[in-house]
Design a protein around this motif. Structure first.
Motif, PDB file in Angstrom:
ATOM      1  N   ILE A 120      75.810 -19.220-108.584  1.00 18.06           N
ATOM      2  CA  ILE A 120      74.641 -19.651-107.824  1.00 18.06           C
ATOM      3  C   ILE A 120      74.483 -21.141-108.046  1.00 18.06           C
ATOM      4  N   PHE A 121      74.561 -21.906-106.963  1.00 15.16           N
ATOM      5  CA  PHE A 121      74.367 -23.349-107.016  1.00 15.16           C
ATOM      6  C   PHE A 121      72.940 -23.638-106.548  1.00 15.16           C
ATOM      7  N   GLY A 122      72.010 -23.788-107.480  1.00 15.52           N
ATOM      8  CA  GLY A 122      70.643 -24.131-107.132  1.00 15.52           C
ATOM      9  C   GLY A 122      70.459 -25.640-107.110  1.00 15.52           C
ATOM     10  N   GLY A 123      69.701 -26.144-106.142  1.00 11.19           N
ATOM     11  CA  GLY A 123      69.423 -27.571-106.083  1.00 11.19           C
ATOM     12  C   GLY A 123      70.656 -28.426-105.883  1.00 11.19           C
ATOM     13  N   MET A 124      71.683 -27.896-105.222  1.00 15.57           N
ATOM     14  CA  MET A 124      72.917 -28.646-104.988  1.00 15.57           C
ATOM     15  C   MET A 124      73.535 -28.221-103.663  1.00 15.57           C
ATOM     16  N   GLY A 125      73.493 -29.116-102.696  1.00 15.51           N
ATOM     17  CA  GLY A 125      74.152 -28.904-101.422  1.00 15.51           C
ATOM     18  C   GLY A 125      75.329 -29.853-101.285  1.00 15.51           C
ATOM     19  N   VAL A 195      79.615 -17.462-103.741  1.00 22.89           N
ATOM     20  CA  VAL A 195      78.643 -18.484-104.143  1.00 22.89           C
ATOM     21  C   VAL A 195      77.387 -18.375-103.281  1.00 22.89           C
ATOM     22  N   LEU A 196      76.232 -18.492-103.935  1.00 22.15           N
ATOM     23  CA  LEU A 196      74.962 -18.663-103.240  1.00 22.15           C
ATOM     24  C   LEU A 196      74.552 -20.125-103.400  1.00 22.15           C
ATOM     25  N   VAL A 197      74.345 -20.817-102.290  1.00 18.68           N
ATOM     26  CA  VAL A 197      73.882 -22.206-102.298  1.00 18.68           C
ATOM     27  C   VAL A 197      72.402 -22.197-101.944  1.00 18.68           C
ATOM     28  N   ALA A 198      71.539 -22.524-102.908  1.00 18.58           N
ATOM     29  CA  ALA A 198      70.090 -22.431-102.716  1.00 18.58           C
ATOM     30  C   ALA A 198      69.451 -23.796-102.934  1.00 18.58           C
ATOM     31  N   VAL A 199      68.821 -24.327-101.890  1.00 18.03           N
ATOM     32  CA  VAL A 199      68.240 -25.672-101.930  1.00 18.03           C
ATOM     33  C   VAL A 199      66.845 -25.633-101.329  1.00 18.03           C
ATOM     34  N   GLY A 200      65.929 -26.375-101.916  1.00 15.89           N
ATOM     35  CA  GLY A 200      64.576 -26.443-101.411  1.00 15.89           C
ATOM     36  C   GLY A 200      64.490 -27.069-100.026  1.00 15.89           C
ATOM     37  N   GLU A 201      63.580 -26.551 -99.224  1.00 18.77           N
ATOM     38  CA  GLU A 201      63.398 -27.041 -97.855  1.00 18.77           C
ATOM     39  C   GLU A 201      63.080 -28.531 -97.827  1.00 18.77           C
ATOM     40  N   GLU A 202      62.377 -29.041 -98.846  1.00 16.19           N
ATOM     41  CA  GLU A 202      61.970 -30.435 -98.898  1.00 16.19           C
ATOM     42  C   GLU A 202      62.785 -31.233 -99.922  1.00 16.19           C
ATOM     43  N   GLN A 218      83.710 -18.170 -99.753  1.00 14.06           N
ATOM     44  CA  GLN A 218      82.831 -16.997 -99.798  1.00 14.06           C
ATOM     45  C   GLN A 218      81.438 -17.454-100.203  1.00 14.06           C
ATOM     46  N   ALA A 219      80.663 -17.914 -99.261  1.00 18.88           N
ATOM     47  CA  ALA A 219      79.362 -18.478 -99.627  1.00 18.88           C
ATOM     48  C   ALA A 219      78.301 -18.131 -98.605  1.00 18.88           C
ATOM     49  N   GLU A 220      77.074 -18.145 -99.061  1.00 23.09           N
ATOM     50  CA  GLU A 220      75.915 -18.014 -98.204  1.00 23.09           C
ATOM     51  C   GLU A 220      74.880 -19.042 -98.636  1.00 23.09           C
ATOM     52  N   ALA A 221      74.110 -19.534 -97.695  1.00 22.17           N
ATOM     53  CA  ALA A 221      73.094 -20.532 -97.981  1.00 22.17           C
ATOM     54  C   ALA A 221      71.710 -19.898 -97.938  1.00 22.17           C
ATOM     55  N   PHE A 222      70.832 -20.420 -98.799  1.00 24.82           N
ATOM     56  CA  PHE A 222      69.434 -19.987 -98.803  1.00 24.82           C
ATOM     57  C   PHE A 222      68.554 -21.220 -98.942  1.00 24.82           C
ATOM     58  N   VAL A 223      67.621 -21.390 -98.027  1.00 24.06           N
ATOM     59  CA  VAL A 223      66.660 -22.489 -98.080  1.00 24.06           C
ATOM     60  C   VAL A 223      65.396 -21.987 -98.767  1.00 24.06           C
ATOM     61  N   ALA A 240      64.248 -14.187-106.084  1.00 23.59           N
ATOM     62  CA  ALA A 240      64.534 -12.974-105.314  1.00 23.59           C
ATOM     63  C   ALA A 240      65.890 -13.087-104.618  1.00 23.59           C
ATOM     64  N   ALA A 241      66.177 -14.252-104.038  1.00 23.95           N
ATOM     65  CA  ALA A 241      67.465 -14.444-103.370  1.00 23.95           C
ATOM     66  C   ALA A 241      68.612 -14.369-104.376  1.00 23.95           C
ATOM     67  N   ALA A 242      68.415 -14.948-105.558  1.00 23.12           N
ATOM     68  CA  ALA A 242      69.460 -14.924-106.578  1.00 23.12           C
ATOM     69  C   ALA A 242      69.715 -13.505-107.079  1.00 23.12           C
ATOM     70  N   LEU A 243      68.656 -12.752-107.316  1.00 25.84           N
ATOM     71  CA  LEU A 243      68.830 -11.372-107.789  1.00 25.84           C
ATOM     72  C   LEU A 243      69.486 -10.512-106.723  1.00 25.84           C
TER      73      LEU A 243
END
Length: 251
Positions: A120-125, A195-202, A218-223, A240-243
């Motif tokens: 899970i890549f949080g805060g990294m696009g 990989v889950l790529v999760a980045v804040g909308e702002e 193999q990745a999906e993005a989540f805003v 929730a998205a990570a779990l």
């Protein structure tokens, strides 16, 4: 905290729960406690049946803090994470990283895919590839005699955060010099694990999550709705998205 040895350094970690292992790698100027315990991540992971392993990166928290910038390349820091898995006798784990921790996670997943189930890549696009634009300003802010001298918004944010966490600002400045090393686009394309790529909308620091996810095999993005870089860390929707991602990829 317990400790282990890596690259001549003594590094701190904590482990919670007894399920499938999730190695949590925190962001710049943070620590395992600030990034993962205080924000409720450890509680969420252990509550879902996982073992949460929380690492203090070199230069941070209760780990050794060299002042030499040559000690902070993301490849070196990813090998600290690998050394912790070896120390704990863990063959394969899921990796959860935020910001700098996501960059470290990417290098780990690229160099040692056999040890990473998913990441899970949080805060990294796309700034995984493009690099961090404000790095020099952040270094100057960390080394400035006083917060009163700073006008650059991001530099002020990190200086305030570093002072709040009682960090070694000289070590952080050294870390910022080299830990922001960009990953080659061709290497990103070769990260084969889910990989889950999760980045804040702002979030204006991370870069576009969709563009990075499109490059990964193999990745999906989540805003993360209505969150910037600093406020996305402990967000409920992010958890929730990570779990959900872990539930699909680490069973």
């Amino acid at each position: 905290m317990a400790s282990f040895q890596s690259d001549g350094l003594t590094l701190a970690y904590e482990s919670f729960g007894t399920g499938l292992p999730v190695l949590c790698i925190h962001g710049f100027a943070s620590s395992g406690k600030v990034n993962w315990i205080d924000t409720g991540w450890v509680e969420a992971l252990t509550g879902a049946g996982y073992r949460a392993i929380v690492l203090d990166n070199r230069g941070h928290g209760n780990s050794d803090k060299p002042h030499d910038p040559e000690r902070y390349y993301p490849g070196d820091m990813s090998r600290d994470a690998l050394a912790l898995l070896d120390h704990l006798g863990i063959e394969r784990a899921a990796i959860l990283g935020y910001s700098m921790g996501a960059r470290i996670s990417a290098f780990l997943a690229f160099e040692h895919p056999e040890r990473v189930v998913c990441a899970i890549f949080g805060g990294m696009g796309m700034n995984l590839i493009n690099g961090l634009r404000d790095g020099n300003e952040i270094i100057a802010g960390l080394l400035a005699p006083s917060l009163d001298d700073l006008t650059h918004r991001t530099a002020r944010q990190f200086r305030i955060f570093a002072d709040h966490t009682g960090s070694d600002r000289e070590a952080l400045a050294a870390c910022m010099e080299t830990s922001r090393q960009a990953m080659a686009r061709a290497d990103v394309r070769r990260i084969a694990v889910p990989v889950l790529v999760a980045v804040g909308e702002e979030d204006v620091m991370a870069g576009a999550p969709d563009a990075l996810a499109d490059l990964l095999p193999q990745a999906e993005a989540f805003v993360i709705p209505k969150r910037d870089h600093m406020r996305a860390t402990g967000d409920k929707a992010f958890k929730a998205a990570a779990l959900g991602f872990l539930g699909r990829n680490f069973v």
